[in-house]
Write an enzyme that holds these catalytic residues in place. Sequence first.
Site, PDB file in Angstrom:
ATOM      1  N   THR A  25       8.543   4.055  -1.002  1.00 31.71           N
ATOM      2  CA  THR A  25       8.246   4.943   0.116  1.00 31.71           C
ATOM      3  C   THR A  25       9.360   4.788   1.133  1.00 31.71           C
ATOM      4  OG1 THR A  25       5.883   4.652  -0.200  1.00 31.71           O
ATOM      5  CG2 THR A  25       6.595   5.424   1.972  1.00 31.71           C
ATOM      6  N   ASP A  52      -1.359   5.666   0.326  1.00 34.40           N
ATOM      7  CA  ASP A  52      -1.505   5.318   1.744  1.00 34.40           C
ATOM      8  C   ASP A  52      -0.640   6.172   2.669  1.00 34.40           C
ATOM      9  OD1 ASP A  52       0.633   3.809   0.302  1.00 34.40           O
ATOM     10  OD2 ASP A  52       1.201   3.293   2.360  1.00 34.40           O
ATOM     11  N   GLY A  88       4.598   0.213  -0.947  1.00 31.87           N
ATOM     12  CA  GLY A  88       3.998  -0.615  -1.997  1.00 31.87           C
ATOM     13  C   GLY A  88       2.788   0.087  -2.582  1.00 31.87           C
TER      14      GLY A  88
HETATM   15  N1  GLY Z   1       2.875   3.603  -1.007  1.00 36.67           N
HETATM   16  C1  GLY Z   1       2.948   4.884  -1.556  1.00 36.67           C
HETATM   17  C2  GLY Z   1       1.939   5.173  -2.577  1.00 36.67           C
HETATM   18  O1  GLY Z   1       1.321   4.277  -3.125  1.00 36.67           O
HETATM   19  O2  GLY Z   1       1.753   6.331  -2.873  1.00 36.67           O
END
Ligand code: GLY
Length: 304
Positions: free
Chosen positions: A154, A191, A212
Amino acid sequence: MPETIFASTWAFGELAVRTAWAWWDSEPDLERAAVAGTAAIEIDPTIPTVGRGGLPNRAGVMELDAAFMRGSDLCSGAVAALRRTLPAIDVAYKVALLTDHLLLAGQGADDFALAHGFTPQNLLTEQTRAQFADWRAKVQRGETDADRMVGHDTVGLLGWHHLAGGGTAGETVACVATSGLGYKRPGRVGDSPIVGAGLYADDHAGAVVCTGVGEEILRFALAARTVDAMARGLTPDEAGTEVMHAMIRRKPETAAMGISLLAVRADGEVGAATTRTANHVFEYHVCADGRYTRAVPEPVGAAG
Ligand code: GLY
């Protein structure tokens, strides 16, 4: 103390902060600079884990998540499972500026983007199409499990600017964008577009972005908890470490999942925390008034 700071996740964070700083240098608008820095990563097809170069879902369709948050008034906008336009952060920013909503998902997000001048496009590249075909053939031959998590990153970008006459206080913004887990189930949202999980910004305390495994970051509301810890007076490093320890105590396997967060406190101090992972070392990049630095935080262990 610097006047203006940009900080961003992973090795590509260097391009993100350089782009943000270049924008700021020609037009000192913190949030537009942060959005531009994030978009630079999304549109680069040579970055294989985010945006244009990222992997599609298991139906072979790219689904992007992104969010923006401003710490002065808690204004936020996000998109989830955006399929036809890019950069997703630009669409998320427009959701923040032009609607009363915080999150648009799926077809509604795409329709909103098209209505606001974005060009519809197929988001797969020749390379990601070939990677997908290869993965699907392996699944069909039983050589890989469709549910096995496949890597992604990300881009998270924080902006901070000293407030004139505000003592040590500053204004903050947070941006995140991702293509999410490789070969995820269609409709899976991580997230990144969720306020409190993938990002949070409140000028009274600071701002945080996460990267993550999205399911764990969501489960533990990592961004909101880290901002809360900074509001109690902890430094970004201390706040991130405290929250990671709490997560690991509650769910020990997260200690090896490579979950990371990057934080800036209201006074401009930057820090990060990460859990361990076998093959992916977390780093972040900072630009403070045009001076660039790279940092690699030591992974948080099970102690604490
Ligand atoms: N951290 C980004 C996702 O898991 O989509």
